[in-house]
Design a protein around this motif. Structure first.
Motif, PDB file in Angstrom:
ATOM      1  N   HIS A   1     -29.166 -56.884 -45.566  1.00 27.46           N
ATOM      2  CA  HIS A   1     -28.634 -56.874 -46.727  1.00 27.46           C
ATOM      3  C   HIS A   1     -27.746 -55.493 -46.821  1.00 27.46           C
ATOM      4  O   HIS A   1     -26.667 -55.595 -47.510  1.00 27.46           O
ATOM      5  N   THR A   2     -28.172 -54.426 -46.668  1.00 20.68           N
ATOM      6  CA  THR A   2     -27.513 -53.221 -46.824  1.00 20.68           C
ATOM      7  C   THR A   2     -26.158 -53.288 -45.911  1.00 20.68           C
ATOM      8  O   THR A   2     -25.128 -52.772 -46.533  1.00 20.68           O
ATOM      9  N   ILE A   3     -26.435 -53.478 -44.670  1.00 21.89           N
ATOM     10  CA  ILE A   3     -25.107 -53.725 -43.836  1.00 21.89           C
ATOM     11  C   ILE A   3     -24.245 -54.727 -44.371  1.00 21.89           C
ATOM     12  O   ILE A   3     -22.968 -54.461 -44.294  1.00 21.89           O
ATOM     13  N   ALA A   4     -24.547 -55.857 -44.772  1.00 16.80           N
ATOM     14  CA  ALA A   4     -23.733 -56.839 -45.495  1.00 16.80           C
ATOM     15  C   ALA A   4     -23.033 -56.350 -46.532  1.00 16.80           C
ATOM     16  O   ALA A   4     -21.832 -56.337 -46.697  1.00 16.80           O
TER      17      ALA A   4
ATOM     18  N   THR B   1     -24.600 -45.049 -52.810  1.00 18.13           N
ATOM     19  CA  THR B   1     -25.408 -44.397 -52.069  1.00 18.13           C
ATOM     20  C   THR B   1     -24.726 -44.124 -50.716  1.00 18.13           C
ATOM     21  O   THR B   1     -24.763 -43.166 -50.224  1.00 18.13           O
ATOM     22  N   PHE B   2     -24.013 -44.798 -50.142  1.00 21.47           N
ATOM     23  CA  PHE B   2     -23.087 -44.651 -49.024  1.00 21.47           C
ATOM     24  C   PHE B   2     -22.271 -43.634 -49.130  1.00 21.47           C
ATOM     25  O   PHE B   2     -21.907 -42.680 -48.394  1.00 21.47           O
TER      26      PHE B   2
ATOM     27  N   ILE C   1     -19.824 -53.732 -38.148  1.00 25.27           N
ATOM     28  CA  ILE C   1     -21.221 -53.164 -38.016  1.00 25.27           C
ATOM     29  C   ILE C   1     -22.157 -53.997 -37.443  1.00 25.27           C
ATOM     30  O   ILE C   1     -22.268 -55.159 -37.834  1.00 25.27           O
ATOM     31  N   ASP C   2     -22.937 -53.649 -36.257  1.00 22.82           N
ATOM     32  CA  ASP C   2     -23.965 -54.479 -35.787  1.00 22.82           C
ATOM     33  C   ASP C   2     -25.034 -54.323 -36.711  1.00 22.82           C
ATOM     34  O   ASP C   2     -25.181 -53.515 -37.340  1.00 22.82           O
TER      35      ASP C   2
ATOM     36  N   LEU D   1     -22.306 -53.217 -47.070  1.00 21.01           N
ATOM     37  CA  LEU D   1     -21.601 -52.097 -46.673  1.00 21.01           C
ATOM     38  C   LEU D   1     -20.319 -52.689 -46.125  1.00 21.01           C
ATOM     39  O   LEU D   1     -19.196 -52.120 -46.119  1.00 21.01           O
ATOM     40  N   ARG D   2     -20.547 -53.688 -45.394  1.00 22.87           N
ATOM     41  CA  ARG D   2     -19.256 -54.369 -44.737  1.00 22.87           C
ATOM     42  C   ARG D   2     -18.092 -54.781 -45.776  1.00 22.87           C
ATOM     43  O   ARG D   2     -17.045 -54.558 -45.562  1.00 22.87           O
TER      44      ARG D   2
END
Length: 407
Positions: free
Chosen positions: A175-178, A137-138, A200-201, A180-181
């Protein structure tokens, strides 16, 4: 198999030019778990499609594009689309499906990331699929078609995170940011990125910042009563939601129940709690026994699978916990009750509050709910406002305050 599916007209299928394909497809459908009627309909539709195509040799192979063209000419498109998907899985199982190469330019990168997640990090297949879905998705939303991954900037990453924050809540965004990281860190280690972009914050979520949403017990009873149990799906949905409301089971614990979990002689239900991994033996009331017996008699399709609750559509298989959450949303919407903002866990919370109001101790409630610590159970005390009022200290009167101020 064709004779059992078509007892009156089996000669039409046995004498068909594509009889070998029909017989093999019928055997695969039944062995996979399809019921008699869906298997009958799928074979009948496939016969129309293959005979309309012309000559089909027994060793023929098919591509995805070819299957799409073959089934596109049918008038009843939704029904024939289901047959196409079933036939596609049959071809894949028999090695007769031509797998076309993935045209996605990031397919090699995603394949390498899949191998990294499974082999290097040792993640479960379901967890790896979530990571891959977030990464795909990203890449689709953040990287333009005419740009390369090397041109990716921190600003672009922040814009993607901001857009995702408009679609999901803070807990889901975490969860999305984790994920993505992890993906951006993997890309930097492979040299796909010029600089590290995985800093990312993430939104802050605090434990017990909101009390659990527990439904009033009269709403729980009205919800269960509103379910139409004249059809098999209604019997199944009523039984699953009943176990959540009257026994406080999690969705994952409900779908994990097997036929052997019910001890009819001793009137007990054996539940393996998913977090503590302890086996909880619960007594089954006469009403619970009637609910389960009615489901087994009228709602459960005939299947040799050990799971208690099966999905309603063919092929027969165990229902997933996410489907149970969808069942609650569907039944809550159909009931017409004021249940906005609630979820399937609201039934579990209602069970805990009902025990608390009847004087059951916190430790016993925690054991029934399968909590690791009492801290997880004590959140329900915040909902018992009547008891909180009784232990609250009285406010000093205004006159008493004036006397003390003069003294």
């Amino acid at each position: 198999m064709l004779t059992s599916l078509f007892p009156k007209y089996h000669r039409r299928y046995l004498e068909s030019p594509v009889a070998d394909w029909l017989a093999g497809f019928a055997e695969w459908l039944v062995s996979t778990g399809y019921a008699h009627d869906p298997a009958h309909d799928h074979v009948r539709r496939l016969k129309q499609v293959l005979e309309g195509r012309g000559s089909v040799t027994p060793d023929a192979v098919f591509s995805i594009a070819e299957l799409t063209t073959m089934f596109a000419a049918s008038r009843q498109q939704p029904l024939f689309s289901g047959t196409r998907r079933a036939f596609e899985r049959f071809l894949a199982a028999r090695g007769r499906l031509i797998v076309e190469p993935d045209c996605n330019r990031f397919a090699p990168l995603l394949d390498a990331y899949r191998h990294h997640l499974l082999e290097t990090r040792g993640l479960a297949a379901s967890t790896a699929s979530q990571h891959l879905a977030s990464a795909a998705t990203f890449l689709a939303e953040a990287v333009p078609a005419d740009a390369s991954l090397q041109e990716l900037s921190a600003q672009t990453v922040q814009q993607f995170v901001a857009a995702a924050g408009q679609r999901v809540k803070r807990q889901s965004l975490q969860h999305t940011i984790a994920r993505l990281r992890a993906f951006l860190r993997f890309c930097h280690d492979r040299g796909e990125l010029r600089a590290r972009l995985d800093i990312i914050d993430t939104p802050r979520c605090y434990r017990d910042e909101l009390p659990p949403r527990a439904l009033a017990w009269h709403l729980v009873r009205k919800l269960l009563h509103s379910i139409d149990r004249s059809d098999p799906l209604g019997c199944r949905d009523h039984a699953m939601l009943y176990l959540m409301a009257y026994y406080g089971l999690r969705p994952s614990e409900v779908v994990a129940l097997t036929l052997t979990a019910i001890d009819w002689a001793n009137k007990t239900l054996h539940v393996e709690q998913c977090k503590t991994h302890a086996v909880l033996v619960l007594p089954l009331s006469d009403q619970a026994l009637r609910v389960l017996k009615r489901y087994l008699r009228c709602g459960r399709p005939g299947s040799a699978l050990p799971q208690l609750f099966l999905r309603g559509r063919s092929p027969a298989g165990p229902i997933k916990h996410t489907a149970l959450c969808d069942v609650y949303e569907k039944r809550a919407r159909q009931s017409g009750l004021p249940l906005q903002g609630s979820s399937s866990y609201s039934l579990r919370h209602a069970f805990a509050m009902r025990l608390l109001e009847h004087g059951v101790g916190i430790k016993a409630i925690g054991d029934l709910l399968g909590h690791h610590t009492l801290e997880s159970t004590c959140v329900y005390l915040r909902l018992q406002t009547k008891a909180l009022r009784e232990v609250g200290l009285p406010l000093p009167s205004l006159a008493t305050a004036r006397i003390r101020s003069r003294a």
